[in-house]
Design a protein around this motif. Structure first.
Motif, mmCIF file in Angstrom:
data_model
loop_
_atom_site.group_PDB
_atom_site.id
_atom_site.type_symbol
_atom_site.label_atom_id
_atom_site.label_comp_id
_atom_site.label_asym_id
_atom_site.label_seq_id
_atom_site.Cartn_x
_atom_site.Cartn_y
_atom_site.Cartn_z
ATOM 1 N N TYR A 1 4.295 -2.635 -57.096
ATOM 2 C CA TYR A 1 3.762 -3.004 -58.412
ATOM 3 C C TYR A 1 3.129 -4.390 -58.405
ATOM 4 N N GLY B 1 -10.300 -2.427 -65.521
ATOM 5 C CA GLY B 1 -10.920 -2.488 -64.195
ATOM 6 C C GLY B 1 -11.145 -1.090 -63.631
ATOM 7 N N VAL C 1 -6.821 -5.496 -54.301
ATOM 8 C CA VAL C 1 -8.092 -6.113 -54.661
ATOM 9 C C VAL C 1 -8.186 -7.510 -54.032
ATOM 10 N N ASP D 1 -10.523 -0.198 -60.726
ATOM 11 C CA ASP D 1 -9.313 0.119 -59.945
ATOM 12 C C ASP D 1 -8.287 0.840 -60.813
ATOM 13 N N VAL D 2 -8.095 0.327 -62.023
ATOM 14 C CA VAL D 2 -7.130 0.917 -62.970
ATOM 15 C C VAL D 2 -7.625 2.292 -63.426
ATOM 16 N N ARG E 1 -7.435 -12.653 -66.975
ATOM 17 C CA ARG E 1 -8.874 -12.651 -66.710
ATOM 18 C C ARG E 1 -9.638 -11.660 -67.581
ATOM 19 N N ILE E 2 -9.054 -10.500 -67.914
ATOM 20 C CA ILE E 2 -9.800 -9.534 -68.747
ATOM 21 C C ILE E 2 -9.981 -10.103 -70.159
ATOM 22 N N LYS F 1 -3.852 -9.551 -70.958
ATOM 23 C CA LYS F 1 -3.852 -11.026 -70.902
ATOM 24 C C LYS F 1 -4.492 -11.491 -69.604
ATOM 25 N N ALA G 1 -14.599 -9.619 -64.199
ATOM 26 C CA ALA G 1 -13.456 -9.437 -63.281
ATOM 27 C C ALA G 1 -13.903 -8.722 -62.011
ATOM 28 N N ALA G 2 -14.955 -9.254 -61.386
ATOM 29 C CA ALA G 2 -15.519 -8.606 -60.193
ATOM 30 C C ALA G 2 -14.669 -8.914 -58.960
ATOM 31 N N CYS G 3 -14.421 -7.909 -58.184
ATOM 32 C CA CYS G 3 -13.665 -8.051 -56.941
ATOM 33 C C CYS G 3 -13.938 -6.809 -56.099
ATOM 34 N N SER H 1 -10.800 -11.048 -53.970
ATOM 35 C CA SER H 1 -11.954 -11.722 -54.579
ATOM 36 C C SER H 1 -12.420 -12.835 -53.653
ATOM 37 N N ARG I 1 -0.422 -4.287 -70.881
ATOM 38 C CA ARG I 1 -0.570 -4.438 -69.424
ATOM 39 C C ARG I 1 -1.911 -3.835 -69.001
ATOM 40 N N ALA I 2 -2.530 -4.433 -67.973
ATOM 41 C CA ALA I 2 -3.851 -3.976 -67.522
ATOM 42 C C ALA I 2 -3.855 -2.471 -67.244
HETATM 43 P P1 ATP Z 1 -0.312 -6.655 -64.012
HETATM 44 O O1 ATP Z 1 -0.192 -8.150 -63.877
HETATM 45 O O2 ATP Z 1 0.034 -6.156 -65.355
HETATM 46 O O3 ATP Z 1 0.292 -5.877 -62.892
HETATM 47 P P2 ATP Z 1 -2.963 -6.824 -62.986
HETATM 48 O O4 ATP Z 1 -2.481 -7.702 -61.912
HETATM 49 O O5 ATP Z 1 -3.766 -5.612 -62.561
HETATM 50 O O6 ATP Z 1 -1.850 -6.309 -63.936
HETATM 51 P P3 ATP Z 1 -4.936 -8.715 -63.735
HETATM 52 O O7 ATP Z 1 -4.592 -9.523 -62.548
HETATM 53 O O8 ATP Z 1 -5.191 -9.393 -65.032
HETATM 54 O O9 ATP Z 1 -3.849 -7.632 -64.037
HETATM 55 O O10 ATP Z 1 -6.202 -7.870 -63.317
HETATM 56 C C1 ATP Z 1 -6.980 -7.152 -64.260
HETATM 57 C C2 ATP Z 1 -8.177 -6.549 -63.543
HETATM 58 O O11 ATP Z 1 -8.980 -7.604 -63.009
HETATM 59 C C3 ATP Z 1 -7.807 -5.660 -62.358
HETATM 60 O O12 ATP Z 1 -7.606 -4.330 -62.787
HETATM 61 C C4 ATP Z 1 -9.017 -5.820 -61.458
HETATM 62 O O13 ATP Z 1 -10.042 -4.928 -61.845
HETATM 63 C C5 ATP Z 1 -9.476 -7.258 -61.734
HETATM 64 N N1 ATP Z 1 -8.952 -8.251 -60.781
HETATM 65 C C6 ATP Z 1 -7.716 -8.308 -60.242
HETATM 66 N N2 ATP Z 1 -7.579 -9.357 -59.424
HETATM 67 C C7 ATP Z 1 -8.772 -9.993 -59.429
HETATM 68 C C8 ATP Z 1 -9.269 -11.162 -58.792
HETATM 69 N N3 ATP Z 1 -8.516 -11.876 -57.967
HETATM 70 N N4 ATP Z 1 -10.540 -11.559 -59.056
HETATM 71 C C9 ATP Z 1 -11.305 -10.845 -59.905
HETATM 72 N N5 ATP Z 1 -10.887 -9.720 -60.544
HETATM 73 C C10 ATP Z 1 -9.648 -9.302 -60.314
#
Ligand code: ATP
Ligand code: PRP
Ligand code: MG
Length: 227
Positions: free
Chosen positions: A155, A83, A173, A85-86, A23-24, A21, A104-106, A175, A64-65
């Motif tokens: 977490y 991502g 991360v 990172d994941v 940004r992805i 859910k 989702a660039a960061c 941005s 979950r991501a």
């Molecule tokens: P959860 O909320 O389940 O712990 P999460 O925080 O990793 O997961 P998202 O915040 O939706 O989930 O992030 C999904 C992906 O988007 C990350 O794995 C990363 O690659 C990228 N991402 C995270 N934060 C940012 C940001 N602020 N700007 C751009 N991309 C981001």
């Protein structure tokens, strides 16, 4: 369970896409549109975890991501978006990663309290406490620099850790940098640039190539238009 049940294990003609859910999901919608696929339900308002699309053979599961690679690795989803990172934390086992979608660039960075002299601490060989969700990436980064660290697994809300004395530094991360600034932290090192990749189950790629390939091609074309 009947073949038409939304809970059935995917048949060979069916494709399941795993997304998280936020940004992805949001950034993948235009790529799906380029492949002619429209998700007909909104994960922000629906409690459903299996979402229909305009194509009866394509469904989206919401996870979950950090769980996206696991669903794809075990074949519970045929493909997904995760991502870098994941994927670095997961290890990428059993996954084909054909396309950098550039969404989702960061960047993954090290940050500390504004008053903390990180460079001196590193030069003096201090042992640093580092709080992060990304323990594998952080371990590799500091090992390569020869910096001794105690890693503290969190977490979320990593930015809080240095403020309350849980750690000297965080790896998270970044941005816009707004979250760091709002918490009086400064970025002292960039570890790597991050964007999201399409990941595909290796067996699905062979067995469902005919169904998958046009979608992969459309994703490739649409993402290459992203600067
Ligand atoms: P959860 O909320 O389940 O712990 P999460 O925080 O990793 O997961 P998202 O915040 O939706 O989930 O992030 C999904 C992906 O988007 C990350 O794995 C990363 O690659 C990228 N991402 C995270 N934060 C940012 C940001 N602020 N700007 C751009 N991309 C981001
Ligand atoms: C992410 C990340 C940082 C923030 C960085 O959090 O964990 O806290 O974005 O972005 P910025 O540099 O633009 O401020 P997210 O928005 O995903 O919230 P979360 O804590 O729910 O994961
Ligand atoms: Mg997040």
């Amino acid at each position: 369970m009947s073949a038409s049940s939304p809970f059935a294990i995917p048949a060979s003609g069916q494709l399941i896409l795993a997304l998280s859910k936020g940004r992805i999901f949001d950034d993948t919608l235009p790529l799906l549109a380029a492949a002619g696929i429209v998700v007909t339900e909104d994960p922000e308002t629906s409690r459903k975890l299996i979402l229909a699309t305009n194509d009866p053979n394509v469904r989206v599961i919401i996870v979950r991501a950090s769980d996206v690679p696991t669903y794809v690795q075990y074949g519970a989803a045929d493909f997904g978006v995760a991502g870098k990172d994941v994927l670095m934390e997961h290890g990428g086992e059993g996954l084909y990663q054909p396309i950098d979608l550039k969404i989702a660039a960061c960047r993954m960075s090290v940050a500390v309290n504004a008053g903390f002299d990180y460079d001196s601490a590193v030069r003096q060989g201090a042992r640093l406490r580092v709080a992060t969700k990304f323990v594998q990436t952080a371990r590799e980064h500091f090992a390569a620099k020869g910096v001794h660290v105690d890693l503290i697994k969190l977490y979320g809300s990593m930015e809080l850790a240095p403020l309350v004395g849980l750690s000297d530094a965080i790896v998270d991360v970044v941005s816009t940098g707004n979250t760091l600034r709002a918490n009086n932290l400064v970025e002292v090192e960039t570890i790597m640039q991050i964007s999201s990749r399409l990941i595909v189950n290796q067996a699905a790629l062979k067995l469902k190539r005919e169904r998958l390939q046009p979608i992969l091609d459309a994703f490739e074309r649409a993402s290459s238009a992203i600067p």
